[in-house]
Design a protein around this motif. Structure first.
Motif, PDB file in Angstrom:
ATOM      1  N   ARG A   4       0.835  -1.204   0.000  1.00  0.00           N
ATOM      2  CA  ARG A   4       0.000   0.000   0.000  1.00  0.00           C
ATOM      3  C   ARG A   4       0.869   1.253   0.000  1.00  0.00           C
ATOM      4  O   ARG A   4       0.563   2.237  -0.689  1.00  0.00           O
ATOM      5  N   GLN A   5       1.966   1.239   0.764  1.00  0.00           N
ATOM      6  CA  GLN A   5       2.832   2.413   0.842  1.00  0.00           C
ATOM      7  C   GLN A   5       3.508   2.695  -0.489  1.00  0.00           C
ATOM      8  O   GLN A   5       3.659   3.849  -0.889  1.00  0.00           O
ATOM      9  N   HIS A   6       3.907   1.637  -1.195  1.00  0.00           N
ATOM     10  CA  HIS A   6       4.526   1.834  -2.515  1.00  0.00           C
ATOM     11  C   HIS A   6       3.533   2.450  -3.485  1.00  0.00           C
ATOM     12  O   HIS A   6       3.871   3.390  -4.226  1.00  0.00           O
ATOM     13  N   ARG A   7       2.300   1.925  -3.480  1.00  0.00           N
ATOM     14  CA  ARG A   7       1.281   2.468  -4.380  1.00  0.00           C
ATOM     15  C   ARG A   7       0.992   3.926  -4.064  1.00  0.00           C
ATOM     16  O   ARG A   7       0.837   4.753  -4.962  1.00  0.00           O
ATOM     17  N   LEU A   8       0.906   4.241  -2.765  1.00  0.00           N
ATOM     18  CA  LEU A   8       0.632   5.623  -2.367  1.00  0.00           C
ATOM     19  C   LEU A   8       1.771   6.540  -2.807  1.00  0.00           C
ATOM     20  O   LEU A   8       1.529   7.658  -3.289  1.00  0.00           O
ATOM     21  N   ARG A   9       3.005   6.077  -2.654  1.00  0.00           N
ATOM     22  CA  ARG A   9       4.156   6.897  -3.052  1.00  0.00           C
ATOM     23  C   ARG A   9       4.122   7.192  -4.547  1.00  0.00           C
ATOM     24  O   ARG A   9       4.355   8.321  -4.979  1.00  0.00           O
ATOM     25  N   LYS A  10       3.802   6.175  -5.339  1.00  0.00           N
ATOM     26  CA  LYS A  10       3.713   6.366  -6.794  1.00  0.00           C
ATOM     27  C   LYS A  10       2.609   7.360  -7.156  1.00  0.00           C
ATOM     28  O   LYS A  10       2.780   8.244  -8.011  1.00  0.00           O
ATOM     29  N   LYS A  11       1.462   7.202  -6.521  1.00  0.00           N
ATOM     30  CA  LYS A  11       0.334   8.097  -6.821  1.00  0.00           C
ATOM     31  C   LYS A  11       0.681   9.534  -6.462  1.00  0.00           C
ATOM     32  O   LYS A  11       0.381  10.471  -7.229  1.00  0.00           O
ATOM     33  N   ASN A  12       1.309   9.727  -5.313  1.00  0.00           N
ATOM     34  CA  ASN A  12       1.660  11.084  -4.895  1.00  0.00           C
ATOM     35  C   ASN A  12       2.740  11.682  -5.789  1.00  0.00           C
ATOM     36  O   ASN A  12       2.756  12.896  -6.044  1.00  0.00           O
ATOM     37  N   GLN A  13       3.671  10.850  -6.279  1.00  0.00           N
ATOM     38  CA  GLN A  13       4.667  11.340  -7.234  1.00  0.00           C
ATOM     39  C   GLN A  13       3.989  11.849  -8.501  1.00  0.00           C
ATOM     40  O   GLN A  13       4.363  12.900  -9.040  1.00  0.00           O
ATOM     41  N   ALA A  14       3.015  11.102  -8.966  1.00  0.00           N
ATOM     42  CA  ALA A  14       2.298  11.523 -10.176  1.00  0.00           C
ATOM     43  C   ALA A  14       1.539  12.820  -9.941  1.00  0.00           C
ATOM     44  O   ALA A  14       1.551  13.716 -10.793  1.00  0.00           O
ATOM     45  N   LEU A  15       0.904  12.928  -8.797  1.00  0.00           N
ATOM     46  CA  LEU A  15       0.167  14.158  -8.486  1.00  0.00           C
ATOM     47  C   LEU A  15       1.102  15.359  -8.412  1.00  0.00           C
ATOM     48  O   LEU A  15       0.780  16.444  -8.924  1.00  0.00           O
ATOM     49  N   ALA A  16       2.242  15.190  -7.773  1.00  0.00           N
ATOM     50  CA  ALA A  16       3.203  16.295  -7.671  1.00  0.00           C
ATOM     51  C   ALA A  16       3.685  16.714  -9.055  1.00  0.00           C
ATOM     52  O   ALA A  16       3.814  17.919  -9.352  1.00  0.00           O
ATOM     53  N   PRO A 110     -12.989  23.385 -17.529  1.00  0.00           N
ATOM     54  CA  PRO A 110     -11.722  22.676 -17.707  1.00  0.00           C
ATOM     55  C   PRO A 110     -11.063  22.269 -16.394  1.00  0.00           C
ATOM     56  O   PRO A 110     -10.309  21.289 -16.360  1.00  0.00           O
ATOM     57  N   ASN A 111     -11.338  22.993 -15.290  1.00  0.00           N
ATOM     58  CA  ASN A 111     -10.760  22.598 -14.002  1.00  0.00           C
ATOM     59  C   ASN A 111     -11.220  21.213 -13.572  1.00  0.00           C
ATOM     60  O   ASN A 111     -10.512  20.504 -12.846  1.00  0.00           O
ATOM     61  N   VAL A 112     -12.418  20.801 -14.033  1.00  0.00           N
ATOM     62  CA  VAL A 112     -12.941  19.484 -13.675  1.00  0.00           C
ATOM     63  C   VAL A 112     -12.017  18.389 -14.190  1.00  0.00           C
ATOM     64  O   VAL A 112     -11.842  17.346 -13.550  1.00  0.00           O
ATOM     65  N   THR A 113     -11.396  18.608 -15.341  1.00  0.00           N
ATOM     66  CA  THR A 113     -10.488  17.618 -15.912  1.00  0.00           C
ATOM     67  C   THR A 113      -9.387  17.272 -14.914  1.00  0.00           C
ATOM     68  O   THR A 113      -9.070  16.097 -14.691  1.00  0.00           O
ATOM     69  N   ILE A 114      -8.815  18.267 -14.297  1.00  0.00           N
ATOM     70  CA  ILE A 114      -7.745  18.043 -13.326  1.00  0.00           C
ATOM     71  C   ILE A 114      -8.297  17.507 -12.014  1.00  0.00           C
ATOM     72  O   ILE A 114      -7.728  16.584 -11.416  1.00  0.00           O
ATOM     73  N   ASP A 115      -9.395  18.077 -11.538  1.00  0.00           N
ATOM     74  CA  ASP A 115      -9.972  17.623 -10.264  1.00  0.00           C
ATOM     75  C   ASP A 115     -10.288  16.131 -10.303  1.00  0.00           C
ATOM     76  O   ASP A 115      -9.945  15.382  -9.383  1.00  0.00           O
ATOM     77  N   ILE A 116     -10.960  15.706 -11.361  1.00  0.00           N
ATOM     78  CA  ILE A 116     -11.345  14.301 -11.480  1.00  0.00           C
ATOM     79  C   ILE A 116     -10.113  13.415 -11.546  1.00  0.00           C
ATOM     80  O   ILE A 116     -10.005  12.408 -10.840  1.00  0.00           O
ATOM     81  N   ALA A 117      -9.171  13.781 -12.402  1.00  0.00           N
ATOM     82  CA  ALA A 117      -7.976  12.964 -12.570  1.00  0.00           C
ATOM     83  C   ALA A 117      -7.219  12.835 -11.258  1.00  0.00           C
ATOM     84  O   ALA A 117      -6.762  11.741 -10.893  1.00  0.00           O
ATOM     85  N   ALA A 118      -7.084  13.942 -10.518  1.00  0.00           N
ATOM     86  CA  ALA A 118      -6.319  13.916  -9.263  1.00  0.00           C
ATOM     87  C   ALA A 118      -6.991  13.045  -8.212  1.00  0.00           C
ATOM     88  O   ALA A 118      -6.341  12.210  -7.564  1.00  0.00           O
ATOM     89  N   LEU A 119      -8.287  13.222  -8.029  1.00  0.00           N
ATOM     90  CA  LEU A 119      -8.988  12.457  -6.995  1.00  0.00           C
ATOM     91  C   LEU A 119      -9.085  10.983  -7.361  1.00  0.00           C
ATOM     92  O   LEU A 119      -8.948  10.104  -6.496  1.00  0.00           O
ATOM     93  N   CYS A 120      -9.325  10.692  -8.641  1.00  0.00           N
ATOM     94  CA  CYS A 120      -9.390   9.290  -9.061  1.00  0.00           C
ATOM     95  C   CYS A 120      -8.019   8.631  -8.937  1.00  0.00           C
ATOM     96  O   CYS A 120      -7.916   7.474  -8.504  1.00  0.00           O
ATOM     97  N   LEU A 121      -6.981   9.350  -9.297  1.00  0.00           N
ATOM     98  CA  LEU A 121      -5.633   8.807  -9.172  1.00  0.00           C
ATOM     99  C   LEU A 121      -5.308   8.484  -7.713  1.00  0.00           C
ATOM    100  O   LEU A 121      -4.803   7.396  -7.399  1.00  0.00           O
ATOM    101  N   LYS A 122      -5.612   9.385  -6.817  1.00  0.00           N
ATOM    102  CA  LYS A 122      -5.313   9.176  -5.390  1.00  0.00           C
ATOM    103  C   LYS A 122      -6.048   7.960  -4.839  1.00  0.00           C
ATOM    104  O   LYS A 122      -5.523   7.251  -3.970  1.00  0.00           O
TER     105      LYS A 122
END
Length: 402
Positions: A4-16, A110-122
């Motif tokens: 779980r920690q590895h997956r979280l780290r990857k997701k947060n790297q992508a978000l950053a 257009p902000n929805v594009t980022i909001d959705i992607a970020a929350l779904c990714l997390k």
């Protein structure tokens, strides 16, 4: 299988990386947005829709910072809730899991594009996005940033997909893909929600539409109430949580409505019923209300105004006129505040606060997928937890049922 920690780290790297590349690509994104704005003007889009569509440096920075806020939030996936030990010795808990694939259909945002992607990714969800044709160039640049960031950190770029063609038939096809898509979230007007509800074979989260009200009670501090009313209406009138209808107690209407007319003169068109009109003689921009006006989500510098006898009449009006989103009471009476809270069926109810607070970032959710106004699964701003389901997990010592 990664931890779980590895997956979280990857997701947060992508978000950053998404946040950083949004700012690094600002010139390209804003140039694309200018194309959409110009085409929108040529197509006769309203000022409210153009405002929703508009990106500028400040808004883009805000979007990037919202993505960074999502990094700091706890990932609900894998967390356990309601754990207990049964009499037979089994430990039982509910463990949060991703929904799966989330389809989001939205209009000039257009902000929805980022909001959705970020929350779904997390939350470990894949997303299929379908923006309106009016956001085409903006969304193409934003999706390019998202997919590039995912690829650079070793996550599947296809976990965020965008339907590029504006053909409405593709939306109809998406709504039938229940073998592949787990939830549909429409973000737009009543027509879009109705179409999705009537045609989808996939569960639909309805939200983002509803007439927002403020009721000014006869116990309220009128000067402070006026500030809240003004903020709710004019801070960003194109937002779905901006004020649509003002209800004023008859005992204070004679004092409050002239104050309102003076404050909003030149800014807001008042749409009034007869009792209110009689008290708003000095208002510069005013017209009589007609059938349907109090059912209209204005999304502009327009405000319905009505005088009511008491809390009960205010609540009755709200029930008839689709109060399901964000509604508030201005009052110094604890009794009336509680009566209002308990009687109003809205997703977000406020006492002495602006309706504009119904927002994922304002609620500390980082961002939002939508504001749900239905009563199942999720209500109000949908953040990370609302993008998860759960599974029951039972642990025992080779236990059999007797």
């Amino acid at each position: 299988m990664y931890s779980r920690q590895h997956r979280l780290r990857k997701k947060n790297q992508a978000l950053a990386l998404i946040a950083d590349e949004l700012e690094a690509s600002a010139a390209d994104i804003l140039a694309a947005n200018e194309k959409d704005i110009e085409l929108g003007r040529q197509a006769g889009l309203t000022e409210a829709l153009l405002d929703r569509l508009l990106l500028n440096a400040e808004r883009l920075t805000g979007i990037a910072n919202d993505v960074r806020n999502v990094i700091s939030l706890n990932d609900p996936v894998g967390s356990e809730i309601d754990s207990k030990v049964l009499e037979n010795g089994m430990s039982l808990a509910r463990r949060r899991v991703p929904l799966g694939v989330v389809g989001v259909i939205y209009e000039a945002r257009p902000n929805v594009t980022i909001d959705i992607a970020a929350l779904c990714l997390k939350t470990g969800n894949a997303s299929i996005l379908r923006g309106g044709k009016e956001t085409f160039f903006s969304n193409m640049e934003l999706v390019k940033v998202i997919q590039s960031a995912l690829d650079k950190v070793g996550l599947p770029a296809a976990s965020v997909q965008y339907i590029e063609k504006p053909d409405r038939e593709l939306v109809s096809q998406l709504l039938k893909l229940d073998d592949y898509v787990d939830m549909i979230i429409p973000r737009g007007g009543a027509g879009l929600h109705k179409m999705c509800k009537e045609n989808s074979t996939i569960p639909v989260i309805i939200g983002g539409f509803g007439i927002s009200h403020i009721f000014v009670d006869d116990s309220a501090d009128l000067a402070k109430s006026l500030n809240v009313v003004e903020n709710s209406k004019v801070q960003r009138p194109s937002a779905c949580n901006s004020l649509d209808t003002l209800l004023v107690h008859k005992n204070v209407a004679g004092e409050f409505l002239p104050m309102l007319a003076e404050r909003l003169n030149g800014k807001v068109t008042l749409v009034v019923e007869p009792k209110a009109k009689a008290l708003l003689g000095n208002a510069q921009e005013m017209r009589d209300a007609v059938d349907g006006d109090f059912d209209t989500e204005w999304l502009s510098y327009t405000l319905g105004v009505k005088v009511v006898a008491d809390v009960a009449e205010a609540v009755d009006h709200m029930r008839v006129h689709n109060a399901s989103h964000s509604d508030a009471i201005m009052t110094n009476s604890l009794e009336n505040a509680e009566r209002f809270i308990n009687s109003v069926g809205s997703a977000a109810v406020y006492v002495n606060a602006s309706t504009r607070f119904t927002d994922g970032a304002q609620f500390g959710l980082g961002a939002e997928v939508a504001v749900s106004t239905q009563k199942l699964h999720a209500r109000g701003p949908m953040g990370l937890e609302e993008l998860t389901s759960y599974k029951w997990v039972g642990k025992a010592n080779y236990l059999v049922r007797s």
